[in-house]
Structure formats: structure tokens, C-alpha cells
Design an enzyme around this catalytic site. Structure first.
Site: not given
Ligand code: BGC
Length: 730
Positions: A264
């Protein structure tokens, strides 16, 4: 040497091997990087051979793809990722579906597959290839900010619906230019963090992980999901993105997953910066690679650090080859080297937000709106009603319809690129007020008063709202929560209605007019007063761009609601957790100052008609571990309207070597019946799905008696029950 990697007649595996053999270590590490596309993208392509960008779109995606494919040494195309989690909702004009929590109330895998298919088409038409969806976290604590992104609280339902949307996104062939890569996230148990606080520590045992949290992920891995995203939090001290057991042993080895594992946002950096399990950023980068992550999201420092680590011999080149190989293989599978998948222009682009797609959004909203109460048949509205008062802060609010991960106010303190998009075209979005007005036509007068703000208690004009209500034959109060109360960084300690909404409702009640509450909210709210005092309740979640039309259709009876809750509502925040699949307790399992039942239970949802269940029967009452049980039940429509019922089957292992939940959903089906009609519903339950995880962490079906419960919700009063036995064949 012939360039095998450029030859489409060779297999993706042969082409990957050939390409890897031509790459420098720096080029391979570049492929492992994914960066926000607004951070000097050309430098990243030309100097670092970057593998992927997130959050770029359209013309910019084409421009960057051209540079990568045509102006770099090896011409390796980019993969573009986006959070298109309920439609391509950051893209102005695209089709926006109900939130994932909303769509899960449909319990309709075919519908959800179609949502995935349409989203894939719209995403691919704008030059992108990868959506960070579905979310398979279980929402078992409503305080958590990201409840709206989930399929609810149940592992089985989440697995079935998750697999359906993955099928829709990826189609039957990922090289089809309208197919995109799905991403199962956040791996794993992210919704279970302490106190519902986003990305804090989560203390679940390996047995509980295997019993409750891993199954939906296993289901989508079996369904062919091509990427997985690690979660932010740590489990028992180990951050998920540093958990070799999870990534390598479980996902890659045990499940045979051959797609991409991505971290993530800045997981690698935060092993050092926040979680402090790495003494340096460089160590965080090392740990991320050793744990088995293939792509590193938004840790720009990863590139330099990983290059150094390989030069120093700390990371072996084979590990980089393994990660980079998976990424290249994906690019070959997507057909990116051959047809580039540039966004199409002209007619094809007309599909984005087209009438057919909007119709699908409308139908999914219809199936996601749950009728929670309907005293004295308040709904559907009758012909005697000539004047309707629509009151409340969410009645004419576009953002409340669309929910999170759509255009809107800045939703992420650290992510300026997701700021409010003021160019977003909201003209194609129908609010509840507009939907009601449209449906009411000329014969019915629709009055409107906002009444109060969703947040600020001082912004209100309740007297005016009461005046308006007094002029009408029926009052529709549209209340709930708002975008700033949902999402990352937005956990709540209190789930009551905010602002002056409660006061507004009490004032409306005092008018004595028939009062319907339409709830637009990202998550269950603690609304016992509403349950007790209003005449009818529609839970509409964040129903998407067609939400206004769908709510109107249900209010006026053009559509008979059939949705069921995929998540339980607590009576008060302190009653949590109230998920239905609790473990048997010893001392009655309840608080002395709170009812034991939730406010509304998992699986519950009314219709304008009524159904009666009878004749529960089993194909066999003694089964072996390899058998499949067929459960049959007769369902009769005992009301006056045609309606659809979602039939649910729960199982309890009556005595086992470890404690098991008091009931677990194992199958469900749907049936549409005319008034007076009876049909038999057959549901199949493979005995293998009754396995538990024993004390040695082994998955086993233990012989003995099981109780099967079939009915219209998870509540005992709604279930017919009988017993069967599993025995071991000699
Ligand atoms: C979130 C994810 C997301 C990623 C990209 C993160 O902060 O937890 O769910 O896909 O950002 O935007």
C-alpha cells in the site's frame, strides 16, 4: 540474438525470461516502482525505467505510455493503476455505482460482476489497466472509517461478491483491451484493527486469520485475481507488508498465486518512518523485498536504496528477478507490448457514462437499498398523497450519493492529487430531491427544505422545515452522514446522527405526518430513535449517480425492494462488535445495559410483500466429507405484490475440537415470486466448506452433528432448522 520478447507468437513466460536477460539491475528495480504520476513522471520513465504510475489518466496516460514504449532503451510499457472501486468515479462523466457496501446489500453476484465489467470498460477506455479493487476487509467495527469500501461483515459473502467483481474486471481473457487487473486488498484483517482505528495494531491469531479473514482472499485468488495489495497495519507486531509468512508461504506458495503483490501507499517507507521496525529507510526497502512484495507503491526512495542493496549483496539479484519477472509477465499477459492498449477515441469513448451503463447503475442502486421498517404500509406512497415534503441535508447532496473514492473534497491529508475536482460534471447525477420531483410529475407537488446541516449543529432552520412538513401529506426525511465522516483517517468514536439531524427528525415527528427516513450514509449509524419513531426506513447507503431515481422508484412502488443487510447495526457504539457470527459465550454474551440483539441484523431486509418459509429438507442427513448437501425449502409469496427474496443458509458445527461461530453463512440464493406463488429453493453446501481450523492450524471437517438454518435473515426467529451428520467413510 533475436528479440523473443518482442515476438507475440512466443509465450508470456518465454518473453519475460528473454526480456529479463537483457535488463540491467537498475532497470529491473525501476519496474518494481509505482509512483504518483504527478511527481516528475518523465524523469521516472527516462532515467529509472519505472514500471507503473497511479492516478494519471487519459491524455497524460497516453503521453507517458508513448515515452515509455517508444523512447526508452527496451520500450517496456507502463501499467497505470487507479482506485476505481465503485465505478471510474474520479473521472468526470463516468458511471458511478453504489459504494461497495451498498452493492453488497444486493447479495447479487451477477449484478456485481456486471458492475465490474462496466467499470473495466470505462477504465480501459481512459488508458488505464488496473483497479485497486475489491476491498475484502471485513467490517466488524462500524467505527472504522473504511466500512463503506467493504462487502460487509461476512467472510463467505465477501468472497462470493469479491470473486464476482474480479470476474467482471478481468473478463475471461486479461488481454482483452476491455479487461483490467483486479486487486484484492488490504491483505489482511485491516478492518479488525484496535477500536476501529485505521491502520493501528491488529491482534488476531493465525487460527483466526485462517478461519475468518483469509477465506475471502483465498476465494478471489482461486477466482484468478491477478494482484494483491498489502495492508497498512501490523498483526501481532509484524506489519503486513513485512510478513513473509503471509506473502510467501500463504499467498504465493500455499495458494499458488502467480500475480503481483503490491504494497500500500509508502508501506516500505513507513516500516521505518511510523511503524519503526526498520532502523533506516533503506532497511524498510530491504524488508519489503525480502517479505515478497513485487511492486512498491509510493516510496520514491525505494529506487536508490534497492539499487544500493543489490550492489552491496544484501538483496540477491534472484529476488529482484522474481519480483520484476512477475510484473513483466503481467504486462505480457495484458498484451501491453503488442497492442499498447492506448485509450480509444471517438465512438468507443461514447460508452463512458452511456445510457446502458447508467441503467446498470440504476438497477444496482435499486437492489442495494434496504427497507428496514414499513409500519402500516407507509410505503409505497399511495395515490392519495398529493403533496410531499422532502426535508434534510442529504436530500439534494451529490456527494452523499456518490460517497468516498469519487470526486469530492480533499479526502487525504497527505495526498494533494486527490483533491476536489471542480471540473467534475455533476449534471448527470440525480439527487434524491430531483429523483422524487421527476417521478412525482405534475400531479404531485414536491416541497423541499434542507432543515439543517449534516455536521454543524448551528446551521439549521428547523422551524421552516416543520412549516413545510405541515403543508404536506407525507414527509420524506433524507438524513445520514457525509463524506468527511468516512474514509481513511476518518474513524468515528460516535455513530449517532451528527449536526442537528436528530432534532430535525424529532420536530418532523411532532407534525404527525407519515414520516419516512431515507438514510444516506457510508456505514451503519446508531439510530434506535429512528427505528422506534418513524413510520418507514430506507437504508440507501451511498447509492451512486442514479441513487435519486432509485429511491424515488422504491418510494412510489415502481420497484419492490429486495436488498438485505450485509452488516449489522449496533444499538449504540458500545454494543460493538455485533456481527452475527459470534462465538458461543459463557455468561450470556451481553451487556447489562444493552439489548443482546443488534438494532438491525445481518441478512435482514423487508419487501412490500411477505414471504413464508416451509418444508425444510435435506438431500441426505448423513454425509461424508466429500459429499455435497442440497438443502431445499419452500418459499411462498404471501402478500399482494410480486417480489424477490434472498434465501440464506447458515450452519453451526454443534460440537467441535475448537469453538466455532454460533452460525455461519454457507449458501444463499434468490427467488422471484408472484403473489400467492410457492417455489422450492435448492441450495448446495459442499461438506468441505464446513471445515474448521484446528489447534494445529490444519483445515479439517470434523465428524459429528451440524445444525442447518435456512430463512430470511440471520435472526433465529427467521430461520427453520434441522440437523445432519458428517461421518468418516471407512
Ligand atoms: C489506500 C488504498 C489505495 C491506495 C492508492 C491507500 O491509501 O489504503 O486502498 O488503493 O491508497 O490510492
Amino acid at each position: 540474438m533475436s528479440e523473443i520478447y518482442k515476438d507475440p507468437s512466443c509465450s508470456p513466460q518465454q518473453r519475460t525470461k528473454d526480456l529479463l536477460s537483457r535488463m540491467t539491475i537498475e532497470e529491473k528495480i525501476g519496474q518494481m516502482c509505482q509512483i504518483d504520476g504527478h511527481l516528475d513522471p518523465e524523469m521516472w520513465i527516462r532515467e529509472r525505467n519505472i514500471g507503473s504510475f497511479l492516478h494519471v489518466i487519459d491524455d497524460e496516460a497516453v503521453r507517458l505510455q508513448k515515452i515509455a514504449s517508444e523512447e526508452t532503451r527496451l520500450g517496456i510499457p507502463l501499467i497505470f493503476g487507479i482506485d476505481a472501486i465503485h465505478g471510474h468515479a474520479f473521472y468526470s462523466g463516468a458511471t458511478v455505482f453504489p459504494s461497495q457496501l451498498g452493492m453488497s446489500s444486493s447479495w447479487n453476484p451477477d449484478l456485481i460482476e456486471e458492475i465490474g465489467r462496466i467499470t473495466a470498460k470505462e477504465v480501459s477506455l481512459t488508458g488505464l489497466h488496473w483497479t485497486f479493487s475489491p476491498v475484502l476487509c471485513l467490517a466488524r467495527d462500524a467505527r472504522w472509517g473504511r466500512v463503506d469500501e467493504t462487502f460487509g461483515e461476512d467472510p463467505y459473502l465477501s468472497g462470493v461478491l469479491g470473486s464476482a467483481i474480479v470476474k467482471g474486471y478481468q473478463g475471461t481473457d486479461i488481454s482483452d483491451p476491455y479487461s483490467i487487473i483486479a486487486c484484492a486488498k488490504h491483505f489482511v484483517a485491516y478492518g479488525e484493527t484496535q477500536g476501529g482505528r485505521d491502520s493501528s495494531e491488529c491482534d488476531v491469531s493465525a487460527r483466526k486469520l485462517k478461519t475468518i479473514f483469509l477465506p475471502p482472499f483465498k476465494a478471489v485468488s482461486d477466482a484468478g485475481c491477478l494482484s494483491f495489495m498489502m495492508a497498512y497495519h501490523s498483526i501481532d507486531g509484524t506489519p503486513c507488508s513485512a510478513n513473509e509468512w503471509l506473502i510467501k508461504d500463504i499467498l504465493k506458495k500455499e495458494w499458488g498465486f502467480d500475480g503481483i503483490v503490491i504494497t500500500d501507499w509508502d508501506n516500505a517507507g513507513n516500516l521505518y518512518r511510523r511503524q519503526k521496525v526498520s532502523p533506516t529507510l533503506k532497511d524498510g526497502c530491504k524488508t519489503s523485498v525480502l517479505a515478497g512484495n513485487d511492486m512498491i507503491m509510493s516510496t520514491p526512495e525505494f529506487y536508490e536504496n534497492a539499487c544500493e542493496l543489490v550492489r552491496e549483496g544484501v538483496i540477491k539479484e534472484e529476488l529482484i528477478d522474481e519480483a520484476c519477472g512477475r510484473i513483466l509477465l503481467m504486462k505480457f499477459r495484458l498484451g501491453l507490448f503488442d497492442h499498447k492498449r492506448y485509450p480509444q477515441t471517438g465512438n468507443a469513448r461514447m460508452s463512458i457514462g452511456c445510457e446502458d451503463h447508467k441503467k446498470a447503475s440504476y438497477e444496482s442502486a435499486l437492489e442495494s437499498i434496504v427497507l428496514l421498517k414499513n409500519q402500516n404500509n407507509t410505503l409505497p406512497l399511495t395515490d392519495n398523497i398529493k403533496k410531499i415534503a422532502v426535508i434534510g441535508p442529504n436530500a439534494d447532496d451529490v456527494q452523499a450519493l456518490l460517497g468516498d473514492w469519487s470526486f469530492g473534497p480533499r479526502r487525504h491529508p497527505e495526498r494533494p492529487t486527490l483533491e476536489y475536482n471542480s471540473n467534475y460534471d455533476i449534471t448527470s447525477i440525480t439527487t434524491i430531491l430531483e429523483g422524487i420531483k421527476k417521478r412525482a410529475g405534475c400531479d404531485i407537488e414536491v416541497l423541499y427544505e434542507k432543515g439543517c446541516d449534516t455536521i454543524d449543529p448551528d446551521i439549521q432552520n428547523i422551524n421552516k422545515a416543520v412549516e413545510t412538513a405541515n403543508k404536506a401529506d407525507a414527509v420524506i426525511a433524507v438524513v445520514g452522514d457525509t463524506i468527511v465522516l468516512n474514509g481513511e483517517f476518518r474513524d468515528r468514536a460516535n455513530l449517532d446522527l451528527t449536526g442537528s439531524q436528530q432534532k430535525l427528525l424529532e420536530a418532523l415527528k411532532s407534525t404527525g405526518k407519515p414520516l419516512t427516513a431515507v438514510l444516506l450514509n457510508g456505514k451503519p449509524l446508531t439510530v434506535p430513535w429512528i427505528k422506534e419513531n418513524v413510520d418507514a426506513i430506507l437504508e440507501a447507503w451511498n447509492p451512486g449517480m442514479e441513487g435519486g431515481n432509485a429511491v424515488a422508484s422504491i418510494l412510489f412502488g415502481d420497484f419492490n425492494p429486495c436488498a438485505k443487510l450485509s452488516i449489522s447495526f449496533p444499538v449504540a457504539v458500545g454494543q460493538q462488535p455485533v456481527f452475527y457470527n459470534q462465538y458461543p459465550g459463557w455468561h450470556t454474551d451481553k451487556y447489562i445495559d444493552m439489548p443482546v440483539e443488534p438494532l438491525f441484523s445481518f441478512g435482514f431486509g423487508l419487501s412490500y410483500t411477505t414471504f413464508e418459509y416451509s418444508n425444510l429438507s435435506l438431500s441426505k442427513t448423513k454425509l461424508t466429507q466429500t459429499d455435497t448437501l442440497t438443502v431445499s425449502v419452500d418459499v411462498k409469496n404471501t402478500g399482494n405484490l410480486k417480489g424477490t427474496e434472498i434465501v440464506q443458509a447458515y450452519v453451526n458445527d454443534m460440537c467441535s475440537s475448537v469453538t466455532t461461530p454460533i452460525k455461519e453463512l454457507k449458501a444463499f440464493g434468490r427467488i422471484t415470486l408472484d403473489p400467492g406463488e410457492t417455489k422450492t429453493v435448492n441450495l448446495e453446501i459442499p461438506v468441505s466448506s464446513l471445515a474448521l481450523i484446528d489447534r494445529n492450524l490444519m483445515s479439517v471437517v470434523e465428524p459429528g452433528e451440524f445444525e442447518i438454518m435456512v430463512g430470511s435473515s440471520s435472526m433465529d426467529k427467521d430461520l427453520l432448522k434441522t440437523i445432519f451428520e458428517v461421518f468418516i467413510e471407512k
